[in-house]
Write a protein that holds these residues in place. Structure first.
Motif, mmCIF file in Angstrom:
data_model
loop_
_atom_site.group_PDB
_atom_site.id
_atom_site.type_symbol
_atom_site.label_atom_id
_atom_site.label_comp_id
_atom_site.label_asym_id
_atom_site.label_seq_id
_atom_site.Cartn_x
_atom_site.Cartn_y
_atom_site.Cartn_z
ATOM 1 N N ILE A 1 43.397 22.828 32.858
ATOM 2 C CA ILE A 1 43.013 24.106 32.253
ATOM 3 C C ILE A 1 41.935 23.931 31.178
ATOM 4 C CG2 ILE A 1 45.192 25.243 32.757
ATOM 5 C CD1 ILE A 1 46.061 24.687 29.890
ATOM 6 N N TRP A 2 41.775 22.734 30.620
ATOM 7 C CA TRP A 2 40.771 22.499 29.597
ATOM 8 C C TRP A 2 39.517 21.841 30.148
ATOM 9 C CZ3 TRP A 2 44.539 20.049 25.566
ATOM 10 C CH2 TRP A 2 45.328 21.050 25.026
ATOM 11 N N LYS A 3 39.411 21.689 31.453
ATOM 12 C CA LYS A 3 38.276 20.994 32.058
ATOM 13 C C LYS A 3 36.951 21.695 31.739
ATOM 14 C CE LYS A 3 36.370 17.879 34.618
ATOM 15 N NZ LYS A 3 36.123 16.584 34.040
ATOM 16 N N ASP A 4 36.935 23.026 31.701
ATOM 17 C CA ASP A 4 35.699 23.745 31.372
ATOM 18 C C ASP A 4 35.213 23.404 29.969
ATOM 19 O OD1 ASP A 4 35.706 24.978 33.854
ATOM 20 O OD2 ASP A 4 36.850 26.712 33.124
ATOM 21 N N TYR A 5 36.144 23.296 29.016
ATOM 22 C CA TYR A 5 35.778 22.951 27.646
ATOM 23 C C TYR A 5 35.283 21.507 27.566
ATOM 24 C CZ TYR A 5 38.223 27.237 26.525
ATOM 25 O OH TYR A 5 38.603 28.543 26.466
#
Length: 102
Positions: free
Chosen positions: A6-10
């Motif tokens: 879920i934090w891959k975009d960040y």
């Protein structure tokens, strides 16, 4: 089905920001500042291994170690400031008492 964290975009944003010209100079200084602190902690303050078990105990131990490191740094700053001040006072008195002949 492809799964992503879920934090891959960040994480991708942070990686992209590293290559922006304004941030490249800051990223190069990282090894001189942040990484140096962790290296000193490992070598000088016995933080390569921990003697404690459990997240709570290790967290307390690490906070205590970094607080000690910060106090040492503040004491060094204070000493350097006072040493320069005292040296300037002493040097001005010596020059006033023994002026150099022209």
């Amino acid at each position: 089905m492809v799964q992503r964290h879920i934090w891959k975009d960040y994480e991708d944003l942070a990686d992209d920001a590293r290559y922006v010209p304004e941030y490249q100079t800051l990223y190069k200084r990282r090894k001189e500042t942040i990484e140096r602190v962790f290296a000193d902690a490992k070598e000088k303050h016995a933080m390569r291994y921990t003697q404690y078990r459990g997240l709570a105990q290790v967290t307390k131990w690490v906070k205590l170690k970094f607080a000690a490191m910060n106090l040492k740094k503040m004491a060094r700053w204070k000493w350097n400031d006072s040493a320069h001040f005292l040296f300037s006072i002493l040097f001005s008195r010596i020059c006033a008492e023994n002026p150099v002949a022209d």
